[in-house]
Design a protein around this motif. Structure first.
Motif, PDB file in Angstrom:
ATOM      1  N   ALA A  67       9.031  -4.387  -4.324  1.00 22.35           N
ATOM      2  CA  ALA A  67       8.453  -3.470  -3.340  1.00 22.35           C
ATOM      3  C   ALA A  67       6.928  -3.549  -3.352  1.00 22.35           C
ATOM      4  N   ILE A  68       6.338  -3.608  -4.534  1.00 22.97           N
ATOM      5  CA  ILE A  68       4.879  -3.718  -4.633  1.00 22.97           C
ATOM      6  C   ILE A  68       4.406  -5.033  -4.026  1.00 22.97           C
ATOM      7  N   GLU A  69       5.162  -6.100  -4.267  1.00 26.68           N
ATOM      8  CA  GLU A  69       4.796  -7.404  -3.688  1.00 26.68           C
ATOM      9  C   GLU A  69       4.878  -7.353  -2.157  1.00 26.68           C
ATOM     10  N   THR A  70       5.912  -6.722  -1.643  1.00 25.06           N
ATOM     11  CA  THR A  70       6.059  -6.610  -0.189  1.00 25.06           C
ATOM     12  C   THR A  70       4.926  -5.793   0.416  1.00 25.06           C
ATOM     13  N   VAL A  74      -1.271  -3.219   2.873  1.00 25.30           N
ATOM     14  CA  VAL A  74      -1.554  -1.793   2.901  1.00 25.30           C
ATOM     15  C   VAL A  74      -2.772  -1.528   2.028  1.00 25.30           C
ATOM     16  N   ASP A  75      -3.456  -0.423   2.294  1.00 24.35           N
ATOM     17  CA  ASP A  75      -4.674  -0.110   1.554  1.00 24.35           C
ATOM     18  C   ASP A  75      -4.383   0.511   0.193  1.00 24.35           C
ATOM     19  N   GLY A  76      -3.160   0.847  -0.068  1.00 24.09           N
ATOM     20  CA  GLY A  76      -2.735   1.433  -1.333  1.00 24.09           C
ATOM     21  C   GLY A  76      -1.351   2.013  -1.157  1.00 24.09           C
ATOM     22  N   ALA A  77      -0.793   2.554  -2.231  1.00 26.34           N
ATOM     23  CA  ALA A  77       0.561   3.099  -2.141  1.00 26.34           C
ATOM     24  C   ALA A  77       0.694   4.349  -2.998  1.00 26.34           C
ATOM     25  N   ALA A 123      -2.510  -5.320  -8.627  1.00 27.11           N
ATOM     26  CA  ALA A 123      -3.785  -5.319  -7.912  1.00 27.11           C
ATOM     27  C   ALA A 123      -3.815  -4.226  -6.848  1.00 27.11           C
ATOM     28  N   LEU A 124      -2.658  -3.904  -6.283  1.00 29.66           N
ATOM     29  CA  LEU A 124      -2.579  -2.871  -5.260  1.00 29.66           C
ATOM     30  C   LEU A 124      -2.899  -1.506  -5.866  1.00 29.66           C
TER      31      LEU A 124
END
Length: 330
Positions: free
Chosen positions: A114-117, A123-126, A144-145
């Motif tokens: 999910a983080i890779e997607t 996206v600017d962050g999650a 990195a996100l």
């Protein structure tokens, strides 16, 4: 195409406001070197013309896509649903769109995927919500996100949470005083930060009252598990008060008590946690601890909307408040 149908441009806004296109650009991008009067004039012109900044062009200028990821393990729990609803509203208020990523609660690999997607979607962050946060905490290295974890404890990440322990302590102390007895606890799932924090508050209230807490019962946030465990509690005449880890669990416990002929609150007092709107319509109306879901969403969105991380990780804890209702009044 008529003038009304043509999409308003930045130059249209500048002409109506009587300023330069550069000034309009500063207002659109939130620059500080614009007077309040000029900003108000430009914003009024934008509203009148229905001007909307072009997202792709803005992304090229700022390096930001104005989109945020949301990572959750389920939308079936009321807490997660309320959090997503609040994030949707607060993100929209800030000009952001959301990209939802649903991960398998039993599979860490699905979280990594999910983080890779979301990273590929730029996206600017999650925002990582509740139970999904434990996957982030388990990572050897942060991705990195940029992430904000809701209900977690990890100094590598920005976090935002409700004061679960204080809320659980307050409602347990209320139940002890009202019932004159130890309080049984139907807890949330093992490994949940919120569930464990609420259990800690329940235990602390008993310690301060110099009472031995009853054996903990482990639920899963659902009314179904509350009903099953409530059936066990209903069969014991010693049970005089029950603190449930959330309002849905409390609904199930109350149902089981009603079916067993145990009067609420005359024989057994019941309280929940979350402060859902429906809790006031339970029979009797449920005593609960209210969380500020909209506040949690605002803080998480604001952290991710900041241009750059502000030094060390931020840990924001929002207050909760007790709503005493008929389910704990005799």
């Amino acid at each position: 195409m008529t003038e009304r149908e043509r999409r308003a441009s930045m130059s249209d806004v500048a002409a109506l406001a009587g300023v330069s296109g550069q000034t309009v650009s500063r207002v659109v991008n939130g620059a500080g070197n614009v007077t309040d009067a000029t900003r108000e004039r430009v914003e009024a012109a934008m509203t009148r013309l229905g001007y909307r900044p072009h997202a792709a062009a803005r992304a090229l200028r700022t390096g930001r896509t104005l989109s945020l990821g949301v990572v959750v393990t389920t939308l079936s729990t009321v807490g997660n649903s309320l959090m997503l609803e609040s994030l949707t509203a607060t993100a929209a208020d800030s000009g952001y769109s959301l990209v939802l990523a649903l991960v398998d609660p039993t599979d860490p690999a699905s979280f990594a995927a999910a983080i890779e997607t979301l990273t590929d979607r730029e996206v600017d962050g999650a925002v990582v919500v509740n139970e999904a946060s434990r996957f982030a905490v388990a990572l050897a290295e942060p991705p990195a996100l940029r992430l904000v974890l809701v209900d977690a404890d990890d100094d590598r990440f920005d976090t935002v949470s409700s004061d679960h322990e204080a809320g659980a302590h307050a409602v347990t102390a209320h139940l002890i005083a009202a019932s004159g007895a130890p309080v049984h606890h139907v807890a949330g799932p093992d490994g949940s930060f919120a569930a464990e924090s609420r259990t800690a508050g329940w235990r602390r209230a008993h310690a301060e009252a110099e009472l031995e807490p009853p054996a903990l019962l482990r639920g899963d946030w659902t009314a179904e598990s509350g009903a099953a465990l409530g059936g066990l509690l209903a069969g014991s005449s010693d049970v005089r008060a029950v603190f449930c880890a959330n309002d849905q669990t409390a609904l199930g416990v109350m149902s089981a008590l009603h079916e067993a002929g145990r009067a609420i609150p005359e024989e057994v007092m019941v309280a929940g946690f979350d402060g859902t709107a429906d809790a006031a319509r339970f029979w009797p109306a449920l005593t609960t601890v209210a969380q500020d879901f909209r506040g949690l969403a605002r803080v998480a969105t604001a952290i991710l909307a900041a241009e750059e991380p502000a030094g060390p990780a931020r840990h924001v804890v929002l207050p909760v408040h007790l709503l005493a209702r008929a389910s704990t009044r005799r």
